[in-house]
Design a protein around this motif. Structure first.
Motif, PDB file in Angstrom:
ATOM      1  N   LYS A  57       0.848  -1.182   0.000  1.00 33.29           N
ATOM      2  CA  LYS A  57       0.000   0.000   0.000  1.00 33.29           C
ATOM      3  C   LYS A  57       0.890   1.241   0.000  1.00 33.29           C
ATOM      4  O   LYS A  57       1.865   1.298   0.750  1.00 33.29           O
ATOM      5  CB  LYS A  57      -0.897   0.009   1.245  1.00 33.29           C
ATOM      6  CG  LYS A  57      -1.764  -1.212   1.412  1.00 33.29           C
ATOM      7  CD  LYS A  57      -2.486  -1.189   2.755  1.00 33.29           C
ATOM      8  CE  LYS A  57      -3.271  -2.451   2.999  1.00 33.29           C
ATOM      9  NZ  LYS A  57      -3.913  -2.462   4.338  1.00 33.29           N
ATOM     10  N   CYS A  68       1.497   2.703   3.382  1.00 33.53           N
ATOM     11  CA  CYS A  68       2.289   1.929   4.350  1.00 33.53           C
ATOM     12  C   CYS A  68       3.712   1.794   3.830  1.00 33.53           C
ATOM     13  O   CYS A  68       3.932   1.531   2.641  1.00 33.53           O
ATOM     14  CB  CYS A  68       1.667   0.548   4.547  1.00 33.53           C
ATOM     15  SG  CYS A  68       2.604  -0.529   5.664  1.00 33.53           S
ATOM     16  N   SER A 103       2.778  -5.589   3.200  1.00 35.03           N
ATOM     17  CA  SER A 103       1.885  -5.984   4.292  1.00 35.03           C
ATOM     18  C   SER A 103       1.212  -7.335   4.084  1.00 35.03           C
ATOM     19  O   SER A 103       0.470  -7.787   4.967  1.00 35.03           O
ATOM     20  CB  SER A 103       0.818  -4.908   4.511  1.00 35.03           C
ATOM     21  OG  SER A 103       0.114  -4.645   3.317  1.00 35.03           O
ATOM     22  N   GLN A 104       1.453  -7.975   2.955  1.00 33.23           N
ATOM     23  CA  GLN A 104       0.859  -9.291   2.722  1.00 33.23           C
ATOM     24  C   GLN A 104       1.592  -9.968   1.575  1.00 33.23           C
ATOM     25  O   GLN A 104       2.221  -9.317   0.741  1.00 33.23           O
ATOM     26  CB  GLN A 104      -0.626  -9.163   2.379  1.00 33.23           C
ATOM     27  CG  GLN A 104      -1.388 -10.482   2.354  1.00 33.23           C
ATOM     28  CD  GLN A 104      -2.875 -10.278   2.112  1.00 33.23           C
ATOM     29  OE1 GLN A 104      -3.321  -9.177   1.815  1.00 33.23           O
ATOM     30  NE2 GLN A 104      -3.662 -11.328   2.245  1.00 33.23           N
ATOM     31  N   TYR A 123       4.543 -12.310   4.719  1.00 28.02           N
ATOM     32  CA  TYR A 123       4.508 -10.916   5.140  1.00 28.02           C
ATOM     33  C   TYR A 123       3.268 -10.542   5.949  1.00 28.02           C
ATOM     34  O   TYR A 123       3.121  -9.389   6.335  1.00 28.02           O
ATOM     35  CB  TYR A 123       4.632  -9.996   3.926  1.00 28.02           C
ATOM     36  CG  TYR A 123       6.061  -9.797   3.475  1.00 28.02           C
ATOM     37  CD1 TYR A 123       6.917  -8.932   4.159  1.00 28.02           C
ATOM     38  CD2 TYR A 123       6.566 -10.474   2.370  1.00 28.02           C
ATOM     39  CE1 TYR A 123       8.224  -8.749   3.754  1.00 28.02           C
ATOM     40  CE2 TYR A 123       7.876 -10.290   1.963  1.00 28.02           C
ATOM     41  CZ  TYR A 123       8.696  -9.428   2.659  1.00 28.02           C
ATOM     42  OH  TYR A 123      10.006  -9.239   2.251  1.00 28.02           O
ATOM     43  N   GLY A 124       2.362 -11.493   6.204  1.00 30.73           N
ATOM     44  CA  GLY A 124       1.262 -11.199   7.125  1.00 30.73           C
ATOM     45  C   GLY A 124      -0.090 -11.040   6.473  1.00 30.73           C
ATOM     46  O   GLY A 124      -0.340 -11.496   5.356  1.00 30.73           O
ATOM     47  N   ASP A 125      -0.994 -10.340   7.206  1.00 31.96           N
ATOM     48  CA  ASP A 125      -2.416 -10.300   6.856  1.00 31.96           C
ATOM     49  C   ASP A 125      -2.898  -8.897   6.501  1.00 31.96           C
ATOM     50  O   ASP A 125      -4.012  -8.512   6.816  1.00 31.96           O
ATOM     51  CB  ASP A 125      -3.237 -10.838   8.031  1.00 31.96           C
ATOM     52  CG  ASP A 125      -3.013 -10.024   9.297  1.00 31.96           C
ATOM     53  OD1 ASP A 125      -2.228  -9.067   9.267  1.00 31.96           O
ATOM     54  OD2 ASP A 125      -3.651 -10.340  10.323  1.00 31.96           O
ATOM     55  N   THR A 126      -2.080  -8.092   5.880  1.00 32.25           N
ATOM     56  CA  THR A 126      -2.323  -6.701   5.467  1.00 32.25           C
ATOM     57  C   THR A 126      -2.079  -5.690   6.586  1.00 32.25           C
ATOM     58  O   THR A 126      -2.207  -4.491   6.357  1.00 32.25           O
ATOM     59  CB  THR A 126      -3.756  -6.458   4.900  1.00 32.25           C
ATOM     60  OG1 THR A 126      -4.709  -6.440   5.959  1.00 32.25           O
ATOM     61  CG2 THR A 126      -4.118  -7.511   3.875  1.00 32.25           C
ATOM     62  N   THR A 127      -1.714  -6.143   7.793  1.00 28.82           N
ATOM     63  CA  THR A 127      -1.360  -5.210   8.860  1.00 28.82           C
ATOM     64  C   THR A 127      -0.095  -4.444   8.468  1.00 28.82           C
ATOM     65  O   THR A 127       0.874  -5.023   7.980  1.00 28.82           O
ATOM     66  CB  THR A 127      -1.101  -5.956  10.179  1.00 28.82           C
ATOM     67  OG1 THR A 127      -2.275  -6.670  10.546  1.00 28.82           O
ATOM     68  CG2 THR A 127      -0.736  -4.992  11.293  1.00 28.82           C
ATOM     69  N   CYS A 128      -0.121  -3.132   8.670  1.00 32.58           N
ATOM     70  CA  CYS A 128       1.029  -2.308   8.305  1.00 32.58           C
ATOM     71  C   CYS A 128       2.064  -2.352   9.433  1.00 32.58           C
ATOM     72  O   CYS A 128       1.948  -1.645  10.430  1.00 32.58           O
ATOM     73  CB  CYS A 128       0.590  -0.863   8.051  1.00 32.58           C
ATOM     74  SG  CYS A 128       1.961   0.218   7.545  1.00 32.58           S
ATOM     75  N   ASP A 129       3.074  -3.208   9.284  1.00 28.42           N
ATOM     76  CA  ASP A 129       4.155  -3.281  10.264  1.00 28.42           C
ATOM     77  C   ASP A 129       5.417  -3.782   9.576  1.00 28.42           C
ATOM     78  O   ASP A 129       5.406  -4.122   8.397  1.00 28.42           O
ATOM     79  CB  ASP A 129       3.786  -4.176  11.456  1.00 28.42           C
ATOM     80  CG  ASP A 129       3.463  -5.604  11.046  1.00 28.42           C
ATOM     81  OD1 ASP A 129       4.012  -6.080  10.036  1.00 28.42           O
ATOM     82  OD2 ASP A 129       2.644  -6.256  11.727  1.00 28.42           O
ATOM     83  N   GLN A 187       7.114  -6.492  10.291  1.00 22.87           N
ATOM     84  CA  GLN A 187       7.327  -7.862  10.726  1.00 22.87           C
ATOM     85  C   GLN A 187       6.916  -8.864   9.649  1.00 22.87           C
ATOM     86  O   GLN A 187       5.974  -8.633   8.887  1.00 22.87           O
ATOM     87  CB  GLN A 187       6.522  -8.147  11.997  1.00 22.87           C
ATOM     88  CG  GLN A 187       6.875  -7.256  13.178  1.00 22.87           C
ATOM     89  CD  GLN A 187       8.308  -7.460  13.631  1.00 22.87           C
ATOM     90  OE1 GLN A 187       8.734  -8.593  13.894  1.00 22.87           O
ATOM     91  NE2 GLN A 187       9.046  -6.374  13.728  1.00 22.87           N
TER      92      GLN A 187
END
Length: 277
Positions: free
Chosen positions: A230, A233, A237-238, A254-260, A262
């Motif tokens: 995004k 961000c 994020s994913q 890279y995760g579940d669309t959370t902006c971090d 990690q």
């Protein structure tokens, strides 16, 4: 019987020594894995960051498309942007983005210079955007190499580029050096019909990258599910990458669309490692 017991105890001690040695060796290999994991994530982060810089520069200087652009300012105010020819609609244009000795924005500290060359409006099919780095650092890590985006859009509602990285090199905070190269395909999936960048979403669809280090260990990176980036961000994020290398065999998620900043890596044996940018 006593002698037999002594031999049994000695054999057990020797077996234990080799078992512990193997255990120690495994731990050392995991440390190498984590170095490559971290380097690969930092390389992806820097490439996506520089693409956002290209978007920023083109949007702020009416070079993204021939449509009237937004007056919204996106670029870090601590960076200085100059252009060789500011005449609207005249290409090629060469932008010099100078972050000086340090430019902190949104938690990211950059220094040095990147040069961005556009052969046409960035949104136009056939446009080539070339990004070159000069003494350029992101959060203390030196990033080198040339990144070329070629616009291959066939549907104006889904802008698409190929991205080719050559002569890439990352120098980490500890002085370790990694080289990298590869080609990927990127498309825009949201924000196409608006005049701001804030709602733009990009997908890195396919392609391969390689990462190598001086001691000979290497890594081949292939996209499993598209990477979601995004504009709003700083980080991917994913999405998932398949990592195959000298000491790596697994999936980086890279995760579940959370902006971090990690991600998690799952090795083929089921072991899970956290990865931070």
């Amino acid at each position: 019987m006593k002698n037999l017991n002594r031999f049994f105890i000695l054999g057990l001690a020797v077996s234990s020594f080799f078992f512990l040695s193997c255990e120690k060796e495994t731990v050392e290999e995991v440390a190498v894995d984590q170095d490559l994991l971290s380097a690969n994530a930092q390389i992806d982060f820097s490439n996506e960051l520089d693409f956002s810089t290209g978007l920023d520069v083109s949007a702020e200087n009416n070079s993204y498309s021939s449509k009237t652009g937004s007056t919204e300012k996106y670029f870090p105010q601590c960076a200085t942007v100059t252009v060789d020819d500011a005449t609207p609609g005249v290409f090629p244009k060469v932008f010099t983005v100078d972050f000086g000795a340090g430019c902190l924005s949104n938690g990211i500290n950059r220094s040095g210079i990147i040069t961005i060359t556009l052969t046409n409006y960035l949104a136009n099919s056939g446009c080539v955007m070339t990004i070159e780095r000069s003494n350029y650092y992101v959060n203390g890590r030196k990033i080198e190499g040339t990144v070329v985006y070629e616009n291959i859009t066939s549907n104006p509602q889904v802008p698409k580029w190929t991205r080719t990285v050559s002569n890439g090199q990352l120098t980490t905070l500890t002085g370790a050096i990694f080289t990298f190269s590869g080609t990927r395909t990127v498309q825009q999936t949201a924000g196409v019909n608006t005049l701001t960048l804030g709602d733009n979403i990009y997908e890195v669809l396919s392609g391969n990258h390689t990462v190598n280090r001086p001691n000979g260990t290497s890594l081949t990176v292939t996209i499993v599910t598209p990477l979601i980036k995004k504009y709003a961000c700083n980080y991917i994020s994913q999405g998932q990458l398949n990592l195959q290398g000298t000491f790596l065999d697994g999936i980086l998620d890279y995760g579940d669309t959370t902006c971090d900043n990690q991600a998690t890596y799952t090795h083929s044996n089921g072991a899970i490692y956290n990865v931070s940018l």
